[in-house]
Design a protein around this motif. Sequence first.
Motif, PDB file in Angstrom:
ATOM      1  N   ARG A   1      -7.596   3.700  10.384  1.00 49.94           N
ATOM      2  CA  ARG A   1      -6.449   4.563  10.650  1.00 49.94           C
ATOM      3  C   ARG A   1      -5.236   4.177   9.806  1.00 49.94           C
ATOM      4  NH1 ARG A   1      -6.492   5.072  17.319  1.00 49.94           N
ATOM      5  NH2 ARG A   1      -8.565   6.031  17.479  1.00 49.94           N
ATOM      6  N   ARG A   2      -5.411   3.272   8.877  1.00 42.92           N
ATOM      7  CA  ARG A   2      -4.273   2.835   8.051  1.00 42.92           C
ATOM      8  C   ARG A   2      -4.583   3.069   6.581  1.00 42.92           C
ATOM      9  NH1 ARG A   2      -5.397  -1.570   5.217  1.00 42.92           N
ATOM     10  NH2 ARG A   2      -6.856  -3.159   5.947  1.00 42.92           N
ATOM     11  N   PRO A   3      -3.542   3.062   5.739  1.00 41.11           N
ATOM     12  CA  PRO A   3      -3.788   3.183   4.295  1.00 41.11           C
ATOM     13  C   PRO A   3      -4.674   2.042   3.810  1.00 41.11           C
ATOM     14  CG  PRO A   3      -1.453   3.435   4.803  1.00 41.11           C
ATOM     15  CD  PRO A   3      -2.113   2.955   6.061  1.00 41.11           C
ATOM     16  N   GLN A   4      -5.439   2.292   2.761  1.00 41.53           N
ATOM     17  CA  GLN A   4      -6.344   1.280   2.227  1.00 41.53           C
ATOM     18  C   GLN A   4      -6.148   1.133   0.722  1.00 41.53           C
ATOM     19  OE1 GLN A   4     -10.114   3.034   3.924  1.00 41.53           O
ATOM     20  NE2 GLN A   4     -10.469   0.899   4.450  1.00 41.53           N
ATOM     21  N   ALA A   5      -6.413  -0.062   0.242  1.00 40.14           N
ATOM     22  CA  ALA A   5      -6.407  -0.303  -1.199  1.00 40.14           C
ATOM     23  C   ALA A   5      -7.656   0.313  -1.813  1.00 40.14           C
ATOM     24  CB  ALA A   5      -6.371  -1.799  -1.484  1.00 40.14           C
ATOM     25  N   ASP A   6      -7.533   0.782  -3.048  1.00 38.63           N
ATOM     26  CA  ASP A   6      -8.702   1.241  -3.780  1.00 38.63           C
ATOM     27  C   ASP A   6      -9.069   0.206  -4.842  1.00 38.63           C
ATOM     28  OD1 ASP A   6      -6.686   1.550  -5.638  1.00 38.63           O
ATOM     29  OD2 ASP A   6      -6.757   3.745  -5.653  1.00 38.63           O
ATOM     30  N   MET A   7     -10.112   0.478  -5.595  1.00 36.78           N
ATOM     31  CA  MET A   7     -10.564  -0.470  -6.619  1.00 36.78           C
ATOM     32  C   MET A   7      -9.469  -0.803  -7.635  1.00 36.78           C
ATOM     33  SD  MET A   7     -13.169  -2.325  -7.775  1.00 36.78           S
ATOM     34  CE  MET A   7     -14.706  -1.628  -7.130  1.00 36.78           C
TER      35      MET A   7
ATOM     36  N   LEU B   1       0.812  -1.208   0.000  1.00 30.44           N
ATOM     37  CA  LEU B   1       0.000   0.000   0.000  1.00 30.44           C
ATOM     38  C   LEU B   1       0.851   1.267   0.000  1.00 30.44           C
ATOM     39  CD1 LEU B   1      -2.746  -1.015   2.598  1.00 30.44           C
ATOM     40  CD2 LEU B   1      -2.933  -1.034   0.112  1.00 30.44           C
ATOM     41  N   LEU B   2       2.054   1.166   0.551  1.00 35.14           N
ATOM     42  CA  LEU B   2       2.931   2.332   0.649  1.00 35.14           C
ATOM     43  C   LEU B   2       3.906   2.449  -0.514  1.00 35.14           C
ATOM     44  CD1 LEU B   2       3.758   2.057   4.475  1.00 35.14           C
ATOM     45  CD2 LEU B   2       2.078   3.566   3.386  1.00 35.14           C
ATOM     46  N   THR B   3       3.862   1.481  -1.423  1.00 34.60           N
ATOM     47  CA  THR B   3       4.769   1.461  -2.564  1.00 34.60           C
ATOM     48  C   THR B   3       4.168   2.229  -3.732  1.00 34.60           C
ATOM     49  OG1 THR B   3       5.635  -0.701  -1.887  1.00 34.60           O
ATOM     50  CG2 THR B   3       6.024  -0.047  -4.168  1.00 34.60           C
ATOM     51  N   GLU B   4       5.009   2.947  -4.456  1.00 38.87           N
ATOM     52  CA  GLU B   4       4.543   3.692  -5.625  1.00 38.87           C
ATOM     53  C   GLU B   4       3.879   2.737  -6.623  1.00 38.87           C
ATOM     54  OE1 GLU B   4       4.535   6.941  -6.399  1.00 38.87           O
ATOM     55  OE2 GLU B   4       5.242   7.379  -4.362  1.00 38.87           O
TER      56      GLU B   4
ATOM     57  N   TRP C   1       7.951  -5.089  -7.001  1.00 37.18           N
ATOM     58  CA  TRP C   1       8.103  -5.113  -5.540  1.00 37.18           C
ATOM     59  C   TRP C   1       7.410  -6.323  -4.944  1.00 37.18           C
ATOM     60  CZ3 TRP C   1       5.148  -5.235  -1.175  1.00 37.18           C
ATOM     61  CH2 TRP C   1       5.729  -4.828   0.027  1.00 37.18           C
ATOM     62  N   LEU C   2       6.223  -6.577  -5.413  1.00 36.34           N
ATOM     63  CA  LEU C   2       5.433  -7.687  -4.876  1.00 36.34           C
ATOM     64  C   LEU C   2       6.017  -9.035  -5.296  1.00 36.34           C
ATOM     65  CD1 LEU C   2       2.962  -8.225  -3.174  1.00 36.34           C
ATOM     66  CD2 LEU C   2       1.570  -8.141  -5.237  1.00 36.34           C
ATOM     67  N   LEU C   3       6.370  -9.178  -6.563  1.00 44.63           N
ATOM     68  CA  LEU C   3       6.911 -10.442  -7.039  1.00 44.63           C
ATOM     69  C   LEU C   3       8.227 -10.788  -6.347  1.00 44.63           C
ATOM     70  CD1 LEU C   3       6.200 -10.176 -10.881  1.00 44.63           C
ATOM     71  CD2 LEU C   3       4.921 -11.478  -9.162  1.00 44.63           C
ATOM     72  N   ASP C   4       9.002  -9.782  -5.991  1.00 47.54           N
ATOM     73  CA  ASP C   4      10.271 -10.015  -5.297  1.00 47.54           C
ATOM     74  C   ASP C   4      10.067 -10.528  -3.884  1.00 47.54           C
ATOM     75  OD1 ASP C   4      11.729  -9.209  -7.489  1.00 47.54           O
ATOM     76  OD2 ASP C   4      12.079  -7.169  -6.738  1.00 47.54           O
TER      77      ASP C   4
END
Length: 213
Positions: free
Chosen positions: A58-64, A12-15, A22-25
Motif C-alpha cells: 500500500r506504499r510507494p516502492q522503489a523500481d530497478m 520515494l516521494l522526491t522527484e 536531497w539524500l546527501l543533505d
Amino acid sequence: MAELEGTYRGLLLTEPALRRQWLLDRKPEAVSNEYWWLALIDSATLDVLRQHRGWPTRRPQADMPLAVFLIDLASDHGFPIEMAVARLTSLITIALDAGQRVQQLPASARLDTVARKAVDRFGMTREQAAARAATLRAIPLTEEDFVQPGEDWQARWQALTVTDDYQDYHRLLAIERILTDLAPLVEHMTDACLVADIRAWLRVLPELDPSQR
C-alpha cells in the motif's frame, strides 16, 4: 531505524532529478557510512523483489533504476566495491528470474559492466593474489599479535589498519566475495574476453583465502 525508514519513504516521494542532493543533505553524521547506504539499498532491493513477485503493498516502492541509482551514489561516497557488487548481482538475479534480459537493465547494472569494473579494481594479477594469500597464511600468530592488559587497543587497531598485511588481507577477502557473487552469472556475460578472465580467476579462487586454517 525509524529515521532511516522515514528517509527512505521521503526519497520515494522526491522527484528523480532532486534525489541525489536531497539524500546527501539528510545523511546523519551519527550513522556509519556503510550502514546508511546498506539500509537504503536493501530496502530498494526488497521493493524490486516485491514488484517482480507481485507481492501487494500500500506504499510507494522503489523500481530497478532507483535501486541501481542508490548503489551508484553509495559507490561514489565510499561504499565498498564488494558490497556494491553483491547488491548489483542480487538485482541482476531478480531481473533474470523475472524474464528480463541483461541488456534491459540500467547501464551501470549490466552484468558485463559490473564484472569488468570489479575485476579492474582488484589491484592484483591472479598470480600476485595467490602468492600474497599464501604469504599471509604462512605468517604465524604470536603473543605480540594480541592486545595486552593495559594496552591502548584503539591505538593498536589504528596502527594495524594501515599496514600492508592488513590491507592486503581485506583486499583478498573482497576479491573472494566478488568472485563468489559473480560465479553463478558468468553464463549470462556477453564479452568473451571478460568471461575468459572471470573463469581464470575462478580457477584460482581456492588459493585466495588469506586466513590461516
